[in-house]
Design a protein around this motif. Structure first.
Motif, PDB file in Angstrom:
ATOM      1  N   ILE A  84       0.848  -1.201   0.000  1.00  0.00           N
ATOM      2  CA  ILE A  84       0.000   0.000   0.000  1.00  0.00           C
ATOM      3  C   ILE A  84       0.884   1.251   0.000  1.00  0.00           C
ATOM      4  N   ALA A  85       2.054   1.181   0.621  1.00  0.00           N
ATOM      5  CA  ALA A  85       2.978   2.331   0.614  1.00  0.00           C
ATOM      6  C   ALA A  85       3.391   2.681  -0.813  1.00  0.00           C
ATOM      7  N   ILE A  86       3.668   1.658  -1.601  1.00  0.00           N
ATOM      8  CA  ILE A  86       4.110   1.916  -2.978  1.00  0.00           C
ATOM      9  C   ILE A  86       2.947   2.473  -3.810  1.00  0.00           C
ATOM     10  N   LEU A  87       1.741   1.988  -3.563  1.00  0.00           N
ATOM     11  CA  LEU A  87       0.580   2.502  -4.306  1.00  0.00           C
ATOM     12  C   LEU A  87       0.289   3.960  -3.943  1.00  0.00           C
ATOM     13  N   ILE A  88       0.352   4.286  -2.659  1.00  0.00           N
ATOM     14  CA  ILE A  88       0.046   5.686  -2.326  1.00  0.00           C
ATOM     15  C   ILE A  88       1.191   6.605  -2.753  1.00  0.00           C
ATOM     16  N   ARG A  89       2.383   6.058  -2.859  1.00  0.00           N
ATOM     17  CA  ARG A  89       3.478   6.868  -3.413  1.00  0.00           C
ATOM     18  C   ARG A  89       3.158   7.264  -4.861  1.00  0.00           C
ATOM     19  N   VAL A  90       2.608   6.327  -5.612  1.00  0.00           N
ATOM     20  CA  VAL A  90       2.240   6.596  -7.010  1.00  0.00           C
ATOM     21  C   VAL A  90       1.074   7.588  -7.084  1.00  0.00           C
ATOM     22  N   PHE A  91       0.069   7.419  -6.225  1.00  0.00           N
ATOM     23  CA  PHE A  91      -1.179   8.174  -6.363  1.00  0.00           C
ATOM     24  C   PHE A  91      -1.270   9.466  -5.550  1.00  0.00           C
ATOM     25  N   SER A  92      -0.597   9.559  -4.407  1.00  0.00           N
ATOM     26  CA  SER A  92      -0.735  10.768  -3.583  1.00  0.00           C
ATOM     27  C   SER A  92      -0.211  11.985  -4.332  1.00  0.00           C
ATOM     28  N   GLY A  93      -0.969  13.076  -4.223  1.00  0.00           N
ATOM     29  CA  GLY A  93      -0.561  14.316  -4.874  1.00  0.00           C
ATOM     30  C   GLY A  93      -1.016  14.427  -6.324  1.00  0.00           C
ATOM     31  N   GLN A  94      -1.800  13.452  -6.780  1.00  0.00           N
ATOM     32  CA  GLN A  94      -2.276  13.455  -8.163  1.00  0.00           C
ATOM     33  C   GLN A  94      -3.740  13.905  -8.207  1.00  0.00           C
ATOM     34  N   SER A  95      -4.162  14.320  -9.381  1.00  0.00           N
ATOM     35  CA  SER A  95      -5.566  14.707  -9.537  1.00  0.00           C
ATOM     36  C   SER A  95      -6.436  13.448  -9.583  1.00  0.00           C
ATOM     37  N   PRO A  96      -7.689  13.568  -9.140  1.00  0.00           N
ATOM     38  CA  PRO A  96      -8.584  12.410  -9.198  1.00  0.00           C
ATOM     39  C   PRO A  96      -8.683  11.822 -10.610  1.00  0.00           C
ATOM     40  N   LYS A  97      -8.727  12.683 -11.629  1.00  0.00           N
ATOM     41  CA  LYS A  97      -8.840  12.187 -13.003  1.00  0.00           C
ATOM     42  C   LYS A  97      -7.610  11.367 -13.387  1.00  0.00           C
ATOM     43  N   ASP A  98      -6.414  11.868 -13.045  1.00  0.00           N
ATOM     44  CA  ASP A  98      -5.185  11.127 -13.380  1.00  0.00           C
ATOM     45  C   ASP A  98      -5.150   9.772 -12.668  1.00  0.00           C
ATOM     46  N   ILE A  99      -5.611   9.748 -11.427  1.00  0.00           N
ATOM     47  CA  ILE A  99      -5.643   8.478 -10.683  1.00  0.00           C
ATOM     48  C   ILE A  99      -6.631   7.513 -11.332  1.00  0.00           C
ATOM     49  N   ALA A 100      -7.820   8.004 -11.629  1.00  0.00           N
ATOM     50  CA  ALA A 100      -8.851   7.144 -12.226  1.00  0.00           C
ATOM     51  C   ALA A 100      -8.397   6.585 -13.577  1.00  0.00           C
ATOM     52  N   ASP A 101      -7.643   7.394 -14.343  1.00  0.00           N
ATOM     53  CA  ASP A 101      -7.210   6.979 -15.686  1.00  0.00           C
ATOM     54  C   ASP A 101      -5.895   6.203 -15.699  1.00  0.00           C
ATOM     55  N   ALA A 102      -5.208   6.126 -14.562  1.00  0.00           N
ATOM     56  CA  ALA A 102      -3.846   5.567 -14.537  1.00  0.00           C
ATOM     57  C   ALA A 102      -3.813   4.088 -14.884  1.00  0.00           C
ATOM     58  N   SER A 103      -2.813   3.738 -15.669  1.00  0.00           N
ATOM     59  CA  SER A 103      -2.534   2.321 -15.882  1.00  0.00           C
ATOM     60  C   SER A 103      -1.255   2.032 -15.095  1.00  0.00           C
ATOM     61  N   LEU A 104      -1.307   1.049 -14.254  1.00  0.00           N
ATOM     62  CA  LEU A 104      -0.196   0.790 -13.340  1.00  0.00           C
ATOM     63  C   LEU A 104       0.745  -0.268 -13.916  1.00  0.00           C
ATOM     64  N   SER A 105       1.519   0.122 -14.892  1.00  0.00           N
ATOM     65  CA  SER A 105       2.421  -0.811 -15.569  1.00  0.00           C
ATOM     66  C   SER A 105       3.523  -1.316 -14.643  1.00  0.00           C
ATOM     67  N   PHE A 106       3.868  -0.542 -13.625  1.00  0.00           N
ATOM     68  CA  PHE A 106       4.993  -0.942 -12.771  1.00  0.00           C
ATOM     69  C   PHE A 106       4.726  -2.256 -12.037  1.00  0.00           C
ATOM     70  N   ILE A 107       3.454  -2.568 -11.754  1.00  0.00           N
ATOM     71  CA  ILE A 107       3.126  -3.802 -11.025  1.00  0.00           C
ATOM     72  C   ILE A 107       3.630  -5.014 -11.811  1.00  0.00           C
ATOM     73  N   GLU A 108       3.409  -5.006 -13.130  1.00  0.00           N
ATOM     74  CA  GLU A 108       3.912  -6.080 -13.988  1.00  0.00           C
ATOM     75  C   GLU A 108       5.425  -5.969 -14.162  1.00  0.00           C
ATOM     76  N   GLU A 109       5.899  -4.748 -14.423  1.00  0.00           N
ATOM     77  CA  GLU A 109       7.305  -4.561 -14.772  1.00  0.00           C
ATOM     78  C   GLU A 109       8.266  -4.929 -13.654  1.00  0.00           C
ATOM     79  N   VAL A 110       7.910  -4.680 -12.406  1.00  0.00           N
ATOM     80  CA  VAL A 110       8.813  -5.076 -11.326  1.00  0.00           C
ATOM     81  C   VAL A 110       8.563  -6.526 -10.908  1.00  0.00           C
ATOM     82  N   GLY A 111       7.548  -7.163 -11.496  1.00  0.00           N
ATOM     83  CA  GLY A 111       7.295  -8.575 -11.252  1.00  0.00           C
ATOM     84  C   GLY A 111       6.413  -8.860 -10.055  1.00  0.00           C
ATOM     85  N   LEU A 112       5.773  -7.821  -9.504  1.00  0.00           N
ATOM     86  CA  LEU A 112       4.927  -8.053  -8.325  1.00  0.00           C
ATOM     87  C   LEU A 112       3.799  -9.033  -8.639  1.00  0.00           C
ATOM     88  N   ALA A 113       3.149  -8.834  -9.780  1.00  0.00           N
ATOM     89  CA  ALA A 113       2.000  -9.682 -10.119  1.00  0.00           C
ATOM     90  C   ALA A 113       2.424 -11.145 -10.212  1.00  0.00           C
TER      91      ALA A 113
END
Length: 137
Positions: free
Chosen positions: A83-112
């Motif tokens: 959750i720390a990594i997710l809020i690092r990505v989303f905190s300080g962003q506009s609601p629209k940017d958060i709603a539209d975000a594609s979280l490619s890093f989850i796949e790229e760092v191999g978390l999934a």
């Protein structure tokens, strides 16, 4: 000017690429979780609980000047890191940017790939909770 969601994801991908094995990556996630500010006790309620997580995870939004900030906590070290990594990505962003975000890093760092199915489902539940707050804002 704050960084975009894309820029933050690139930073996270770079940080994880420096770590050689999963033990280091897990340790790094746990350290990120330990750096979270203290979560307010009055927000440890059903309203802020993320459904679909084995662990207890709380996320509370604040809308300030058109940008969302999040407080979060979990009762397990690894989940707290996620959750720390997710809020690092989303905190300080506009609601629209958060709603539209594609979280490619989850796949790229191999978390999934590396997380157990129940943890992976929990991670996606956290993403849905954060995006849900953005859609309501």
């Amino acid at each position: 000017m704050s960084k975009s969601i894309e820029e933050i994801q690139k930073e996270i991908i770079a940080e994880f690429s420096d770590l050689t094995d999963w033990e280091e990556k897990f340790q790094y996630l746990i350290e990120l979780g330990e750096e979270l500010p203290t979560y307010p006790d009055e927000k440890r309620t059903e309203e802020y609980l993320v459904p679909g997580c084995q662990s207890k995870v709380w996320v509370a939004p604040k809308l300030e000047a058109g940008r969302l900030e999040f407080d979060a906590d979990s009762d397990t070290a690894l989940t707290k890191g996620l959750i720390a990594i997710l809020i690092r990505v989303f905190s300080g962003q506009s609601p629209k940017d958060i709603a539209d975000a594609s979280l490619s890093f989850i796949e790229e760092v191999g978390l999934a790939k590396f997380l157990s199915i129940s943890r992976r489902n929990g991670l996606y539940s956290m993403v849905q909770k954060l995006k849900g707050y953005a859609e309501k804002a």
